[in-house]
Design a protein around this motif. Structure first.
Motif, PDB file in Angstrom:
ATOM      1  N   UNK A 127       9.150   5.006   9.342  1.00 14.39           N
ATOM      2  CA  UNK A 127       8.044   5.934   9.109  1.00 14.39           C
ATOM      3  C   UNK A 127       7.813   6.109   7.611  1.00 14.39           C
ATOM      4  N   UNK A 128       8.901   6.181   6.860  1.00 17.00           N
ATOM      5  CA  UNK A 128       8.779   6.259   5.401  1.00 17.00           C
ATOM      6  C   UNK A 128       8.076   5.004   4.894  1.00 17.00           C
ATOM      7  N   UNK A 129       8.519   3.846   5.403  1.00 13.61           N
ATOM      8  CA  UNK A 129       7.911   2.582   4.964  1.00 13.61           C
ATOM      9  C   UNK A 129       6.435   2.545   5.328  1.00 13.61           C
ATOM     10  N   UNK A 130       6.098   3.068   6.496  1.00 20.03           N
ATOM     11  CA  UNK A 130       4.704   3.063   6.933  1.00 20.03           C
ATOM     12  C   UNK A 130       3.852   3.918   5.996  1.00 20.03           C
ATOM     13  N   UNK A 131       4.335   5.113   5.689  1.00 20.04           N
ATOM     14  CA  UNK A 131       3.571   5.988   4.796  1.00 20.04           C
ATOM     15  C   UNK A 131       3.417   5.330   3.429  1.00 20.04           C
ATOM     16  N   UNK A 132       4.483   4.642   2.997  1.00 19.08           N
ATOM     17  CA  UNK A 132       4.424   3.945   1.721  1.00 19.08           C
ATOM     18  C   UNK A 132       3.377   2.825   1.769  1.00 19.08           C
ATOM     19  N   UNK A 133       3.419   2.020   2.828  1.00 22.30           N
ATOM     20  CA  UNK A 133       2.466   0.914   2.959  1.00 22.30           C
ATOM     21  C   UNK A 133       1.033   1.405   2.995  1.00 22.30           C
ATOM     22  N   UNK A 134       0.839   2.513   3.689  1.00 21.89           N
ATOM     23  CA  UNK A 134      -0.488   3.112   3.804  1.00 21.89           C
ATOM     24  C   UNK A 134      -1.016   3.492   2.425  1.00 21.89           C
ATOM     25  N   UNK A 135      -0.167   4.184   1.660  1.00 19.64           N
ATOM     26  CA  UNK A 135      -0.583   4.646   0.343  1.00 19.64           C
ATOM     27  C   UNK A 135      -0.805   3.457  -0.585  1.00 19.64           C
ATOM     28  N   UNK A 136       0.102   2.498  -0.540  1.00 22.80           N
ATOM     29  CA  UNK A 136      -0.011   1.330  -1.414  1.00 22.80           C
ATOM     30  C   UNK A 136      -1.315   0.574  -1.119  1.00 22.80           C
ATOM     31  N   UNK A 137      -1.616   0.395   0.155  1.00 24.36           N
ATOM     32  CA  UNK A 137      -2.837  -0.322   0.529  1.00 24.36           C
ATOM     33  C   UNK A 137      -4.085   0.384   0.040  1.00 24.36           C
ATOM     34  N   UNK A 138      -4.083   1.711   0.194  1.00 22.05           N
ATOM     35  CA  UNK A 138      -5.251   2.489  -0.242  1.00 22.05           C
ATOM     36  C   UNK A 138      -5.422   2.391  -1.756  1.00 22.05           C
ATOM     37  N   UNK A 139      -4.310   2.369  -2.483  1.00 24.31           N
ATOM     38  CA  UNK A 139      -4.390   2.377  -3.938  1.00 24.31           C
ATOM     39  C   UNK A 139      -4.761   1.014  -4.506  1.00 24.31           C
ATOM     40  N   UNK A 140      -4.349  -0.056  -3.837  1.00 28.38           N
ATOM     41  CA  UNK A 140      -4.584  -1.376  -4.428  1.00 28.38           C
ATOM     42  C   UNK A 140      -5.604  -2.207  -3.659  1.00 28.38           C
ATOM     43  N   UNK A 162     -19.494  -0.545  -2.477  1.00 34.22           N
ATOM     44  CA  UNK A 162     -18.206  -1.096  -2.868  1.00 34.22           C
ATOM     45  C   UNK A 162     -17.283   0.051  -3.207  1.00 34.22           C
ATOM     46  N   UNK A 163     -16.034  -0.051  -2.757  1.00 27.85           N
ATOM     47  CA  UNK A 163     -15.065   1.009  -3.003  1.00 27.85           C
ATOM     48  C   UNK A 163     -13.730   0.340  -3.286  1.00 27.85           C
ATOM     49  N   UNK A 164     -13.044   0.788  -4.316  1.00 27.01           N
ATOM     50  CA  UNK A 164     -11.728   0.198  -4.564  1.00 27.01           C
ATOM     51  C   UNK A 164     -10.727   1.255  -4.963  1.00 27.01           C
ATOM     52  N   UNK A 165      -9.480   0.966  -4.725  1.00 24.98           N
ATOM     53  CA  UNK A 165      -8.419   1.879  -5.124  1.00 24.98           C
ATOM     54  C   UNK A 165      -8.181   1.773  -6.619  1.00 24.98           C
ATOM     55  N   UNK A 166      -7.528   2.777  -7.202  1.00 26.15           N
ATOM     56  CA  UNK A 166      -7.352   2.795  -8.662  1.00 26.15           C
ATOM     57  C   UNK A 166      -6.540   1.617  -9.197  1.00 26.15           C
ATOM     58  N   UNK A 167      -5.702   0.994  -8.379  1.00 23.87           N
ATOM     59  CA  UNK A 167      -4.902  -0.129  -8.874  1.00 23.87           C
ATOM     60  C   UNK A 167      -5.531  -1.492  -8.598  1.00 23.87           C
ATOM     61  N   UNK A 168      -6.686  -1.489  -7.930  1.00 24.34           N
ATOM     62  CA  UNK A 168      -7.315  -2.776  -7.626  1.00 24.34           C
ATOM     63  C   UNK A 168      -8.078  -3.247  -8.856  1.00 24.34           C
ATOM     64  N   UNK A 169      -7.998  -4.524  -9.136  1.00 27.49           N
ATOM     65  CA  UNK A 169      -8.676  -5.085 -10.300  1.00 27.49           C
ATOM     66  C   UNK A 169     -10.032  -5.617  -9.857  1.00 27.49           C
ATOM     67  N   UNK A 170     -11.081  -4.821 -10.106  1.00 28.16           N
ATOM     68  CA  UNK A 170     -12.409  -5.192  -9.623  1.00 28.16           C
ATOM     69  C   UNK A 170     -12.913  -6.460 -10.303  1.00 28.16           C
ATOM     70  N   UNK A 171     -12.341  -6.799 -11.438  1.00 29.74           N
ATOM     71  CA  UNK A 171     -12.824  -7.948 -12.183  1.00 29.74           C
ATOM     72  C   UNK A 171     -12.392  -9.282 -11.611  1.00 29.74           C
ATOM     73  N   UNK A 172     -11.306  -9.304 -10.864  1.00 31.57           N
ATOM     74  CA  UNK A 172     -10.825 -10.594 -10.379  1.00 31.57           C
ATOM     75  C   UNK A 172     -10.580 -10.541  -8.878  1.00 31.57           C
ATOM     76  N   UNK A 173     -11.657 -10.387  -8.132  1.00 30.39           N
ATOM     77  CA  UNK A 173     -11.526 -10.382  -6.684  1.00 30.39           C
ATOM     78  C   UNK A 173     -11.281 -11.807  -6.201  1.00 30.39           C
ATOM     79  N   UNK A 174     -10.576 -11.908  -5.083  1.00 29.80           N
ATOM     80  CA  UNK A 174     -10.291 -13.223  -4.505  1.00 29.80           C
ATOM     81  C   UNK A 174     -11.595 -14.002  -4.331  1.00 29.80           C
TER      82      UNK A 174
END
Ligand code: HEM
Lengths: 326, 557
Positions: free
Chosen positions: B196-209, B233-245
């Motif tokens: 559950x801790x890992x899940x909450x972490x993954x959730x937050x990490x995904x939203x941020x990046x 378009x919406x991105x998390x604060x850690x996502x690099x909008x300049x170099x999308x896949x």
């Protein structure tokens, strides 16, 4: 794929039949409850109560009148329950064949299938411990109520599914949700009975008074400890299934809506119900929360399930294209 | 019964609230214990459930901005108050995050010490035999002809075969066995909470990046994965909008299949995509429920509609073909759609602009004066109703404009003036007073596509699977202990009536045979909620074990 109308009509007939047969079952169970000889559960629970009271014989053998027809009424109730469940299975299978899809594609079908799960779990319980037959009337009345409500308000014609629902995840996710819902419903009934019985036992033990009002149902119910354990067991069984239903829903949402979790009202309420049942499980392991307090959380959990099914589907709109209502 | 015997769970013990008048460190330690207590977990779980309720009942910006605006219009007094409480952004509000974080901390504070405790408990031998076995929830007594040591050997073999962990202690001639089973329960429970801790972490990490973009693409057109191209378009604060896949995709064809009753049965967007500029192109049939997954990005089909197509011929003879704009469906069952076309540059004009407001129906049922009704989502008899305006659209006012509608304020203040209106079937045209001709050529279909990237997704999936497995172990497996005391019988003639022997009645050796040499006292304990009688309960497992203990072990070689 066109709908086979004659099969669909037959499915509706089987549905009506199940309602009629369940009604007879209610009459049978109620008859046994009212006139019947005290069953094994009642007797053992009487003994347990008496021991708890400390030898006091107050719980009374006064009502221990033997009426043989009570047994027969109970058997009638049980027989009709089995037939009713078989008719429900038939109805769902026919609907599935008529529309060439799983028969849980709208709210009407969901409600029918969930009631079927409740009734089957009850039958399984009776199979394991025949004395539980005595709570039959309390299981079948709400089951019947839900079926009638479904037939009158939620009814939807047998129709093919919209494209968004055409995924094998419908079969998996919704089947898990139905199973959990049906068992939670049984747990809800058992918990209500527990609270009644608990009040009765407390009345008898603490004041030695004869129970009044709702607690008057108490003497013939299984012992509070038995009901309490059963309500825990049912939740402990259904909770992982519900967890799976939520996870499967998230996996499906990931491929259908582009994200696995988006706080859609229906998702949110599924989580709320999950959290409440997790609270219940924790409460059972927390000093000072066992017993009545935990039981109330169980009731709250089923409230969340019902709210999610009725209010969120019909009043709050979201992405779920499920209700089948127009 | 000692405490070690009783506790079969590593659940934290109940703690009281911190008292005052203690050193800061003690206070911190006490609060830490409160935060990681079961009762706090209970309260936090409940708070999280309650906090989610307004988020599901009030309109949320993240789901539907339009509904929030509508709510503002309907409740002008209440809405700003609710807004200040973040009621329209519940799931990103500070107070929701506070509960979430407290739960996160509480979980960690709960899992870590319990893991340590359980690790120690697993390495410790099962506790010694309590002095009064008949006080345990399950107990029985039986007699055997063999010596205590032989009986204990038998019993230990039976237990080991049942995967019990057995410890033997010899006290003179008396032999004691302690056995324990069901460690998996606690392991499962810990795995559940850790996952559950890992899940909450993954959730937050995904939203941020992670990021997410939506775009409407017409048949024959395409787009590339750069944030400038998206409609939203919406991105998390850690996502690099300049170099999308890198990914470019063209919509070759869009089609819908219907059932007889016009329920849509299949949406299909035929795509051609490349993963790098000039790289090899691949085809993908994009469908609902079947996204294109590549390189950690996912492309979805989320909607569809029509773009009516016009040719506009100006008085000077210059013609603009292929003028179109996506119209938004107003009714999903008939796909009646509305939209707007803004034409900023008009040749040879006076600087004024043309704008068309339109209503498109794929299959018109009645076609007459001001009557346009759609009866079928399939384009069998497409028609449009248009209203044409002239003047200033207001595009350079700086304010963002809705691309699907004209700015009503420009019309209200007279900046846009109505110069013509009409209903057109394919091939028909409307002539404006100045001689401009607007011809309805037909339609194109468009598909709404969404591209998402969520690097936390796999963590969340794995965590939820572990959670489920852990939960199953934790709820199905029962932690239980069995103790045996095998002692030389001191009363060879008959045993006094022992009430605790009740569970062993029916035991063939229990009728006080004069030749018996060993008395076996057996006791059993299972975690709360797992006791009781009935099939599958510890009570019946215990009875079966006692039955086995009462006979010479046949399974031994
Ligand atoms: C979202 C948060 C949580 C969820 C969904 C959750 C869920 C569960 C579930 C389903 C069980 C199994 C209950 C049973 O064995 O009957 C459990 C047990 C337990 N939980 Fe949690 N839990 C959560 C948070 C916490 C936290 C923060 C703590 C820390 C205090 C905690 C402590 C425990 C303990 C100690 C048990 C074992 C109880 C026992 O062994 O009797 N849980 N939890």
């Amino acid at each position: 794929m066109a709908v086979n109308d004659s099969l669909a009509a037959l499915a509706d007939t089987a549905f009506t039949g199940s309602v009629v047969v369940y009604s007879v079952a209610v009459v049978g169970f109620a008859g046994e409850y009212a006139f019947g000889r005290r069953g094994r559960v009642a007797r053992t629970s009487e003994e347990q109560t008496a021991t708890a009271v400390g030898g006091s014989d107050r719980a009374g053998t006064a009502t221990a009148t033997a009426v043989g027809s009570g047994q027969r009424l109970g058997a009638l109730g049980l027989g009709c329950t089995v037939i009713g469940a078989a008719l429900q299975v038939l109805s769902l299978v026919l609907r599935g064949v008529a529309t060439d899809r799983v028969p849980w594609g709208n709210m009407f079908e969901f409600a029918c299938a969930a009631v079927l799960v409740t009734v089957l779990s009850f039958l399984w319980l009776v199979w394991q411990a025949p004395a539980f037959r005595h709570i039959g009337v309390f299981v079948l009345i709400p089951a019947l109520f839900v079926l009638v409500y479904a037939g009158l308000i939620l009814y939807a014609e047998a129709e093919p599914l919209v494209a968004a629902l055409r995924s094998y995840w419908l079969a998996i996710h919704v089947a898990a949700a139905i199973t959990a819902t049906g068992i939670f419903m049984l747990s809800f009934v058992v918990t209500v009975l527990y609270l009644i019985r608990q009040r009765y036992e407390r009345g008898v033990i603490e004041d030695g008074s004869m129970p009044r009002m709702i607690a008057g149902l108490g003497p013939r119910l299984p012992a509070a400890a038995v009901l309490d354990r059963l309500s825990y067991r049912t939740v402990a069984f259904a909770f992982p299934i519900w967890t799976f239903a939520v996870i499967a829903g998230a996996i499906w949402a990931e491929s259908a809506w582009g994200r696995f979790w988006g706080w859609d009202p229906k998702e949110t309420w599924a989580l709320i119900a999950w959290l409440v049942y997790a609270c219940y499980l924790h409460a059972r392991a927390t000093a000072g929360w066992k017993g009545v307090k935990a039981a109330r959380i169980n009731l709250l959990g089923f409230f969340a399930m019902t709210f999610n099914f009725l209010i969120v589907n019909m009043v709050v709109s979201g992405l779920h294209s499920y209700s089948g209502l127009t | 019964m000692t405490e070690t015997v009783q506790r079969l769970s590593t659940a934290p013990e109940p703690v009281g609230p911190p008292r005052r008048s203690a050193s800061p460190l003690v206070v911190v330690r006490r609060w830490w214990r409160v935060l990681t207590s079961m009762r706090t977990a209970l309260v936090l779980l409940f708070l999280l459930a309650v906090a989610a309720v307004p988020g599901s009942l009030l309109p949320q910006r993240s789901l539907n901005q339009g509904k929030v605006s509508a709510y503002y219009a309907e409740h002008p007094d209440l809405a700003p108050v609710l807004d200040r409480l973040s009621m329209f952004d519940v799931f990103s509000s500070p107070w929701f995050a506070a509960i979430y974080l407290l739960l996160f901390v509480s979980l960690i504070g709960c899992v870590v010490p319990r893991t340590r405790m359980h690790y120690r408990a697993m390495r410790q031998p099962p506790p010694p035999v309590p002095s009064r076995l008949d006080r345990l929830p399950q107990s029985a007594s039986l007699d055997r002809d063999e010596s205590p040591a032989a009986v204990a050997d038998d019993a230990a073999a039976i237990l080991r075969r049942g995967h019990w962990r057995v410890v033997r202690r010899d006290v003179g001639e008396t032999v004691e066995l302690s056995a324990e089973k069901g460690y998996l329960r606690e392991i499962g429970n810990l795995a559940f909470h850790a996952a559950l801790v890992a899940l909450l972490f993954g959730l937050a990490f995904g939203k941020l990046s992670g990021y997410e973009g939506q775009i409407l693409v017409e048949e024959g057109a395409g787009f590339c994965n750069t944030f400038q191209q998206y409609d939203t378009y919406r991105n998390g604060p850690f996502a690099d909008a300049g170099s999308l896949t890198p990914l470019c995709a063209d919509l070759d064809r869009f089609s819908v299949e219907y059932e007889e009753n016009l329920t849509p049965s299949r949406f299909l967007a035929d795509l051609t995509y490349t993963r790098e500029l000039g790289g090899p192109a691949s085809a993908y049939p994009l469908e609902v429920n079947s996204p294109l997954r590549t390189d950690g990005i996912r492309l979805y089909l989320t909607g569809h509609g029509f773009s009516p197509r016009f040719t506009i011929t100006y008085p000077d003879g210059s013609a603009f073909t292929d003028i179109s704009a996506p119209f938004l469906p107003e009714d999903q069952s008939t796909l009646a759609s509305s939209g707007a076309i803004k034409l900023p540059d008009r040749p040879g004009g006076d600087g004024t602009q043309l704008a068309i407001e339109g209503f498109f129906v794929p299959t018109a049922a009645e076609f007459g004066d001001n009557q346009l009704v759609s009866v079928d989502p399939r384009p069998q008899n497409p028609a449009v109703a248009i209203v044409v305006y002239e003047g200033s659209i207001g595009l350079d006012s700086g304010a963002a404009q809705n691309v699907f509608a004209l700015d009503q304020r420009q019309i209200d203040r007279g900046a846009l003036e109505r110069v013509g209106a009409g209903n057109l079937l394919v091939g028909q045209s409307l002539e404006l007073p100045d001689g401009t001709e607007i011809r309805f050529e037909g339609y194109k279909q468009w598909a709404a596509l969404q591209l998402s990237h969520d690097p936390g997704q796999l963590t969340v999936l794995v965590a939820s699977v572990v959670m489920l497995l852990g939960l199953l172990c934790s709820l199905v497996v029962r932690r239980r202990r069995v103790w045996l005391r095998c002692r030389v019988s001191d009363d060879v003639v008959s045993r006094p009536g022992d009430p605790a022997a009740g569970a062993a009645t029916g035991d063939p050796a229990a009728d006080g045979d004069a030749s018996s040499r060993t008395v076996v006292d057996v006791g059993g304990l299972a975690r709360a909620d797992s006791g009781g009688q009935g099939p599958g309960s510890f009570g019946s497992e215990f009875a079966a074990l006692v039955q086995q203990f009462s006979e010479k072990d046949a399974g031994k070689d």
